[in-house]
Motif scaffolding. Structure first.
Motif, PDB file in Angstrom:
ATOM      1  N   GLY A 119      26.453 -80.905  11.807  1.00 13.98           N
ATOM      2  CA  GLY A 119      25.751 -80.412  12.981  1.00 13.98           C
ATOM      3  C   GLY A 119      24.740 -81.385  13.568  1.00 13.98           C
ATOM      4  N   ILE A 120      23.982 -80.885  14.522  1.00 13.71           N
ATOM      5  CA  ILE A 120      22.961 -81.686  15.198  1.00 13.71           C
ATOM      6  C   ILE A 120      21.892 -82.141  14.223  1.00 13.71           C
ATOM      7  CG2 ILE A 120      21.084 -81.565  16.878  1.00 13.71           C
ATOM      8  CD1 ILE A 120      23.812 -81.919  18.143  1.00 13.71           C
ATOM      9  N   CYS A 121      21.486 -81.271  13.322  1.00 14.40           N
ATOM     10  CA  CYS A 121      20.402 -81.593  12.386  1.00 14.40           C
ATOM     11  C   CYS A 121      20.703 -82.868  11.615  1.00 14.40           C
ATOM     12  CB  CYS A 121      20.183 -80.436  11.420  1.00 14.40           C
ATOM     13  SG  CYS A 121      18.978 -80.783  10.122  1.00 14.40           S
ATOM     14  N   LEU A 122      21.864 -82.928  11.017  1.00 12.76           N
ATOM     15  CA  LEU A 122      22.199 -84.057  10.167  1.00 12.76           C
ATOM     16  C   LEU A 122      22.502 -85.305  10.988  1.00 12.76           C
ATOM     17  CD1 LEU A 122      24.445 -83.888   7.033  1.00 12.76           C
ATOM     18  CD2 LEU A 122      24.663 -85.766   8.652  1.00 12.76           C
TER      19      LEU A 122
ATOM     20  N   GLY B 110      24.197 -73.349  16.682  1.00 19.34           N
ATOM     21  CA  GLY B 110      22.989 -74.142  16.847  1.00 19.34           C
ATOM     22  C   GLY B 110      22.371 -74.061  18.222  1.00 19.34           C
ATOM     23  N   ALA B 111      21.705 -75.155  18.614  1.00 17.88           N
ATOM     24  CA  ALA B 111      20.973 -75.189  19.874  1.00 17.88           C
ATOM     25  C   ALA B 111      21.098 -76.561  20.517  1.00 17.88           C
ATOM     26  CB  ALA B 111      19.502 -74.847  19.638  1.00 17.88           C
TER      27      ALA B 111
ATOM     28  N   TRP C  16      15.683 -89.234  29.107  1.00 12.58           N
ATOM     29  CA  TRP C  16      16.348 -89.046  27.823  1.00 12.58           C
ATOM     30  C   TRP C  16      16.200 -87.629  27.298  1.00 12.58           C
ATOM     31  CZ3 TRP C  16      13.962 -93.698  24.651  1.00 12.58           C
ATOM     32  CH2 TRP C  16      14.505 -94.908  25.106  1.00 12.58           C
ATOM     33  N   THR C  17      17.154 -87.234  26.476  1.00 16.02           N
ATOM     34  CA  THR C  17      16.954 -86.154  25.517  1.00 16.02           C
ATOM     35  C   THR C  17      16.747 -86.846  24.172  1.00 16.02           C
ATOM     36  OG1 THR C  17      19.274 -85.943  24.849  1.00 16.02           O
ATOM     37  CG2 THR C  17      18.561 -84.683  26.791  1.00 16.02           C
ATOM     38  N   TYR C  18      16.595 -86.056  23.123  1.00 17.03           N
ATOM     39  CA  TYR C  18      16.402 -86.683  21.815  1.00 17.03           C
ATOM     40  C   TYR C  18      17.618 -87.510  21.392  1.00 17.03           C
ATOM     41  CZ  TYR C  18      18.910 -82.475  20.149  1.00 17.03           C
ATOM     42  OH  TYR C  18      19.823 -81.476  19.963  1.00 17.03           O
ATOM     43  N   MET C  19      18.784 -87.226  21.961  1.00 16.40           N
ATOM     44  CA  MET C  19      19.976 -87.984  21.587  1.00 16.40           C
ATOM     45  C   MET C  19      19.862 -89.442  22.012  1.00 16.40           C
ATOM     46  SD  MET C  19      23.177 -85.388  22.104  1.00 16.40           S
ATOM     47  CE  MET C  19      23.375 -83.973  21.008  1.00 16.40           C
ATOM     48  N   GLN C  20      19.384 -89.689  23.244  1.00 16.72           N
ATOM     49  CA  GLN C  20      19.198 -91.068  23.678  1.00 16.72           C
ATOM     50  C   GLN C  20      18.010 -91.711  22.959  1.00 16.72           C
ATOM     51  OE1 GLN C  20      19.586 -88.572  26.372  1.00 16.72           O
ATOM     52  NE2 GLN C  20      21.765 -88.981  26.014  1.00 16.72           N
ATOM     53  N   ALA C  21      16.984 -90.915  22.686  1.00 17.58           N
ATOM     54  CA  ALA C  21      15.805 -91.449  22.005  1.00 17.58           C
ATOM     55  C   ALA C  21      16.125 -91.900  20.588  1.00 17.58           C
ATOM     56  CB  ALA C  21      14.695 -90.400  21.974  1.00 17.58           C
ATOM     57  N   LEU C  22      17.154 -91.307  19.993  1.00 18.38           N
ATOM     58  CA  LEU C  22      17.536 -91.675  18.636  1.00 18.38           C
ATOM     59  C   LEU C  22      18.342 -92.975  18.589  1.00 18.38           C
ATOM     60  CD1 LEU C  22      18.483 -88.265  17.018  1.00 18.38           C
ATOM     61  CD2 LEU C  22      16.841 -89.909  16.129  1.00 18.38           C
ATOM     62  N   ARG C  23      18.914 -93.370  19.716  1.00 19.09           N
ATOM     63  CA  ARG C  23      19.747 -94.573  19.722  1.00 19.09           C
ATOM     64  C   ARG C  23      19.416 -95.470  20.908  1.00 19.09           C
ATOM     65  NH1 ARG C  23      25.549 -92.056  17.548  1.00 19.09           N
ATOM     66  NH2 ARG C  23      24.663 -91.202  15.635  1.00 19.09           N
ATOM     67  N   PRO C  24      18.171 -95.945  20.957  1.00 21.07           N
ATOM     68  CA  PRO C  24      17.788 -96.801  22.083  1.00 21.07           C
ATOM     69  C   PRO C  24      18.419 -98.180  21.967  1.00 21.07           C
ATOM     70  CG  PRO C  24      16.037 -96.784  20.453  1.00 21.07           C
ATOM     71  CD  PRO C  24      17.082 -95.802  19.971  1.00 21.07           C
ATOM     72  N   GLN C  25      18.800 -98.738  23.087  1.00 13.74           N
ATOM     73  CA  GLN C  25      19.294-100.112  23.090  1.00 13.74           C
ATOM     74  C   GLN C  25      18.138-101.093  23.010  1.00 13.74           C
ATOM     75  OE1 GLN C  25      21.758-100.379  26.581  1.00 13.74           O
ATOM     76  NE2 GLN C  25      23.478 -99.333  25.616  1.00 13.74           N
TER      77      GLN C  25
ATOM     78  N   LEU D   8      14.891 -73.696  12.813  1.00 10.59           N
ATOM     79  CA  LEU D   8      14.679 -74.672  11.751  1.00 10.59           C
ATOM     80  C   LEU D   8      15.880 -74.683  10.820  1.00 10.59           C
ATOM     81  CD1 LEU D   8      10.993 -73.681  10.922  1.00 10.59           C
ATOM     82  CD2 LEU D   8      11.727 -75.690  12.224  1.00 10.59           C
ATOM     83  N   ALA D   9      16.212 -75.859  10.303  1.00 18.12           N
ATOM     84  CA  ALA D   9      17.392 -75.995   9.451  1.00 18.12           C
ATOM     85  C   ALA D   9      17.300 -75.125   8.209  1.00 18.12           C
ATOM     86  CB  ALA D   9      17.577 -77.459   9.050  1.00 18.12           C
ATOM     87  N   HIS D  10      16.129 -75.088   7.572  1.00 15.78           N
ATOM     88  CA  HIS D  10      16.015 -74.315   6.337  1.00 15.78           C
ATOM     89  C   HIS D  10      16.095 -72.818   6.594  1.00 15.78           C
ATOM     90  CE1 HIS D  10      12.086 -75.768   7.788  1.00 15.78           C
ATOM     91  NE2 HIS D  10      11.578 -74.615   7.424  1.00 15.78           N
ATOM     92  N   LYS D  11      15.678 -72.402   7.771  1.00 15.18           N
ATOM     93  CA  LYS D  11      15.851 -70.995   8.143  1.00 15.18           C
ATOM     94  C   LYS D  11      17.330 -70.680   8.340  1.00 15.18           C
ATOM     95  CE  LYS D  11      16.026 -67.885  11.874  1.00 15.18           C
ATOM     96  NZ  LYS D  11      16.935 -67.833  13.048  1.00 15.18           N
ATOM     97  N   ALA D  12      18.065 -71.620   8.956  1.00 12.18           N
ATOM     98  CA  ALA D  12      19.496 -71.436   9.167  1.00 12.18           C
ATOM     99  C   ALA D  12      20.235 -71.333   7.839  1.00 12.18           C
ATOM    100  CB  ALA D  12      20.060 -72.584  10.002  1.00 12.18           C
TER     101      ALA D  12
END
Length: 465
Positions: free
Chosen positions: A39-42, A150-151, A167-176, A320-324
Motif C-alpha cells: 500500500g501507500i504506507c509502505l 486507504g486514502a 507536489w503531493t507527498y508522492m513527488q516530495a518523496l522522489r525529488p529530482q 494511521l497504519a497501526h490503527k488499520a
C-alpha cells in the motif's frame, strides 16, 4: 467465480494484516491489489519518509560532530542516493509481505476491484504488472468482502498538483533535485515531516497553515514547542492564513496568502491531509452509507450492507497504519466468530526533528469534557541520556484525571518520542494511576526515565526538575 471465504481489497497495512490473520484462522483468503503490495504506507508514506528522515538526521548530527569530540565533518546530502535508499527499504519490506502471504496460503489477485453485488468482485487488469504467481482479472466471490483501499492526498482549490511545481507527498518523496525554496501548505504530520526533511537538505522552507497554530490537533503546549524548534531551524511559519491565489511560472511560483502576503518559491507541497478512497468501488450502487467522506462501520468493520466491511483509512480517522492493522485483525476475528476485539486509545507520532508522540486526551480536550486534571511535566534538560545524545530540548507531559488518579493522556516532544510513547499507551489503556506508575522502576540512564519524572511531577514533584 472463486470459492474464497474472504476477499480483501487493498494490500496496505490493514489489508495484508487482515489477510494473514484470516488465513491463520483457517479461512480461504483472496487479497486484491492493483499497484503496490504494502500500500501507500509502505511504498509512499510511512516507510520511505522515515528512511529519508534518517538520512537528514544523520546530516544534522554530523554538523555537530565537534560536540561529540570528533573532528569537524562536512557531509552533504545526495538526493538521488537518499531516495534510492528509501526505495530499497520499501522494496525489501514489500518482498517480505509477498513471502508472508505465500507462506500463509493467501491468494494474491492483481487488478482493479469493483463491487458487483451479491458477494462478487469484478477485477480488471491493473496498469502495473503484478508479482509472479498472482491471479489475474476475473470475477471473484466470497460471503465476506473487506475494503481496505486507504486514502489519497486531499486536493485544495487552486492548488491542484501538477507533479512539477505543485507536489503531493508522492513527488516530495522522489525529488529530482532539492528546491532552493519550498512552501508547505498544511502543518499536520505530513507537512511538518516534509518541512523537517527539506530544511535539513538545505531548502528555505515556509509553512502555511489555516489554523491559528501549527499541529492544531496536538496539545497546544507541545505545538508551541515544535513551532519554536522549527523556527530555530530557519523554517518560516504563517498561521491563520490560506493560499488565496497561486501564480505559476515556468520554474517557480508565487503564493498570495489571505492576509496579503506574497511568498515566492520554486515548489509548493500540498500537505493538507488525506481523504478516504471511496470512488470507483461501486459503493453507491450498493447503498453503502458514508459519514464525513468515509465508510460508516461498527467496531468490527461491518457496513450497513451484509457481508461488506471497511477498515483502516477508508473507515475514517485516525488515519494511521497501526490503527488499520488493528482494524483488520478485529474484523477477520469477528468474521471467524471470535469475541469482539476492542482497543484502547490510538497513539500518534510525528517523525520530524524533534519528534512528537501522543496518546489519549490532551489537557485542552480533557478540560473541554469537564474533567478536572492534574498535569505532570518534565523537561528533557534534566535527563542524563538526552544530554548524552545532545538532544536536551524536549518535554514529557502527563494528563491525569484528578478524581480517579488515572492517566488519561500523555504527550512527548523530543528525542525518540515515538519509541517512548508505547509506555504511556500501555498505561492509558490499562487505566494505570499515578500511584501505580510512580512505583515502576525505570532503567538508568535512559530517556524513559523522563516518563517516570513526569509522573512524579504530577504527584509530590520530579526529582531532577
Amino acid at each position: 467465480m472463486s470459492g474464497h471465504d474472504v476477499l480483501i481489497v487493498g494490500s496496505g497495512p490493514g489489508g495484508y494484516v487482515a489477510a494473514i490473520r484470516a488465513a491463520q484462522l483457517g479461512l480461504k483468503v483472496g487479497l486484491i491489489e492493483r499497484a503496490h503490495l504494502g500500500g501507500i504506507c509502505l511504498n509512499w508514506g510511512c516507510i520511505p519518509t522515515k528512511a529519508m528522515l534518517k538520512g537528514t538526521d544523520l546530516l544534522c548530527e554530523a554538523g555537530h560532530a565537534t560536540r561529540f569530540g570528533l573532528h569537524p565533518l562536512s557531509p552533504a546530502i545526495d538526493p538521488v542516493r537518499l531516495v534510492a535508499r528509501a526505495q530499497e527499504v520499501s522494496t525489501q519490506l514489500s518482498a517480505g509481505i509477498a513471502f508472508l502471504l505465500k507462506k500463509n496460503g493467501v491468494d494474491l489477485i492483481w487488478g482493479s476491484a469493483r463491487l458487483a453485488g451479491g458477494g462478487r468482485v469484478e477485477v480488471t487488469a491493473a496498469e502495473v504488472a503484478g508479482p509472479r504467481g498472482a491471479l489475474g482479472p476475473g470475477t471473484y466471490a466470497a460471503p465476506h468482502i473487506i475494503l481496505a483501499t486507504g486514502a489519497s492526498p486531499r486536493r485544495l482549490p487552486g492548488l491542484d498538483p501538477d507533479g512539477h511545481l505543485v507536489w503531493t507527498y508522492m513527488q516530495a518523496l522522489r525529488p529530482q533535485a532539492v528546491p532552493q525554496r519550498l512552501i508547505v501548505v498544511g502543518s499536520g504530520a505530513i507537512g511538518v515531516e516534509f518541512a523537517s526533511i527539506y530544511a535539513a537538505m538545505g531548502a528555505q522552507v515556509t509553512i502555511v497553515e489555516l489554523a491559528a497554530r501549527i499541529l492544531p490537533q496536538e496539545d497546544a503546549e507541545i505545538s508551541g514547542l515544535m513551532a519554536k524548534a522549527l523556527q530555530k531551524r530557519g523554517i518560516a511559519l504563517h498561521t491563520g492564513v490560506s493560499v488565496a491565489r497561486l501564480d505559476r511560472q515556468a520554474e517557480s511560483l508565487t503564493a498570495h496568502l489571505s492576509d496579503g502576503t506574497a511568498i515566492s518559491a520554486d515548489r509548493l507541497l500540498s500537505a493538507a491531509g488525506v481523504v478516504p478512497n471511496v470512488s470507483g468501488l461501486g459503493l453507491e450502487a450498493l447503498g453503502v452509507v458514508l459519514a464525513h467522506g468515509a465508510v460508516q462501520t461498527d467496531g468490527a468493520g461491518r457496513t450497513n450492507v451484509p457481508g461488506l466491511y471497511a477498515i483502516g483509512d477508508l473507515a475514517g480517522a485516525p488515519m494511521l497504519a497501526h490503527k488499520a492493522e488493528h482494524d483488520g485483525i478485529a474484523c477477520v476475528e469477528a468474521i471467524a466468530g471470535r469475541a469482539p476485539r476492542g482497543h484502547g486509545p490510538i497513539p500518534g507520532c510525528i517523525y520530524a526533528s524533534p519528534q512528537i508522540a501522543s496518546v489519549g486526551l490532551t489537557e485542552e480536550q480533557a478540560q473541554e469534557q469537564g474533567t478536572a486534571v492534574r498535569i505532570g511535566r518534565f523537561s528533557l534538560r534534566g535527563n542524563g541520556k538526552a544530554l548524552v545524545l545532545g538532544e536536551p530540548d524536549g518535554l514529557v507531559k502527563c494528563v491525569f484525571d484528578a478524581a480517579s488518579d488515572r492517566l488519561i493522556g500523555a504527550q512527548i516532544i523530543g528525542a525518540e518520542a515515538s519509541e517512548l510513547i508505547h509506555g504511556m499507551t500501555i498505561a492509558v489503556t490499562l487505566g494505570a494511576t499515578s500511584e501505580q506508575l510512580a512505583s515502576v522502576v525505570f532503567p538508568h540512564p535512559t530517556l524513559s526515565e523522563a516518563l517516570h519524572e513526569a509522573v512524579m511531577a504530577a504527584r509530590e514533584g520530579a526529582i531532577h526538575a
